[in-house]
Enzyme design. Structure first.
Site, PDB file in Angstrom:
ATOM      1  N   SER A  46       0.808  -1.179   0.118  1.00 44.99           N
ATOM      2  CA  SER A  46       0.103  -0.134   0.079  1.00 44.99           C
ATOM      3  C   SER A  46       0.898   1.181  -0.118  1.00 44.99           C
ATOM      4  CB  SER A  46      -1.116   0.014   1.046  1.00 44.99           C
ATOM      5  OG  SER A  46      -1.599   1.135   1.307  1.00 44.99           O
ATOM      6  N   GLU A  47       0.485   2.248  -0.723  1.00 45.48           N
ATOM      7  CA  GLU A  47       1.565   3.310  -0.838  1.00 45.48           C
ATOM      8  C   GLU A  47       1.348   4.386   0.344  1.00 45.48           C
ATOM      9  OE1 GLU A  47      -1.228   6.710  -3.230  1.00 45.48           O
ATOM     10  OE2 GLU A  47      -1.516   4.698  -3.894  1.00 45.48           O
TER      11      GLU A  47
END
Length: 211
Positions: A46-47
């Site tokens: 996840s960024e």
């Protein structure tokens, strides 16, 4: 009968290979985390700085300090880790992600992606890390409805919305079909029950191959 969101997510999950590092974009793609095949090691990124995410938590078990980029509660698999936002983007931009799965407003036949802004007056632009993901990942896959609510094709000859990435999309998963994009155009890999070649082509803005 169109595929449900869960059925679309299941199809994406089956195509992810063992050992892949995968980013799931905000919205529909996050459902993929709940359908990963048992026994297949897939590292979800996840960024906002998480690697090793698991499926959504059971009701009542949410930890709101453990969230994905869409601010949804997630779980963490054994060995999962957290890191700085800048390190996360370095992973994205450095070619360290095997696949990113993104939502889209439009995809062009040449693989151009438009998924951050419709251009409508008053619409709030929300590009986030989509540009970095679309270009940085080794492959970009899209999950979206096949048509707009007005029935217009979202797979088009040329995107009319502001672009996120050029020629980056390699596979499209919709509620009607799965398609691969290559130099020769769009090749249909699978269709939902009750969908035939004629009806699918009528809802698609580019020629389809059914070989």
């Amino acid at each position: 009968m169109p595929w449900t969101s869960a059925e679309m997510a299941w199809r994406v999950a089956q195509d992810l290979r063992d050992g892949m590092v995968v980013n799931l974009g905000i919205g529909l793609p996050t459902v993929v985390a709940d359908h990963l095949p048992p026994g297949r090691e897939i590292l979800l990124h996840s960024e906002n700085g998480v690697l090793g995410m698991g499926p959504k938590p059971a009701p009542g078990q949410e930890d709101h300090d453990l969230i994905n980029a869409g601010k949804q509660p997630v779980t963490l698999k054994t060995g999962g880790c957290f890191f700085h936002h800048a390190d996360s983007f370095a992973m994205m931009r450095g070619g360290h992600l095997d696949v990113c799965v993104l939502g889209a407003f439009q995809v062009a036949g040449n693989g151009d992606l438009a998924n951050w802004h419709t251009g409508e007056p008053g619409a709030i632009p929300a590009v986030g890390g989509a540009m970095d993901l679309a270009i940085g990942a080794r492959e970009t896959w899209v999950m979206m409805s096949h048509c707009t609510k007005a029935g217009e094709p979202k797979i088009v000859e040329r995107c009319s919305y502001p672009l996120t990435g050029l020629g980056c999309v390699r596979r499209i998963y919709t509620d009607l079909a799965v398609m691969a994009l290559d130099a020769a155009g769009a090749r249909v890999m699978a269709m939902a029950a009750g969908v035939d070649a004629g009806s699918l082509q009528a809802r698609t803005g580019i020629p389809l191959r059914f070989d």
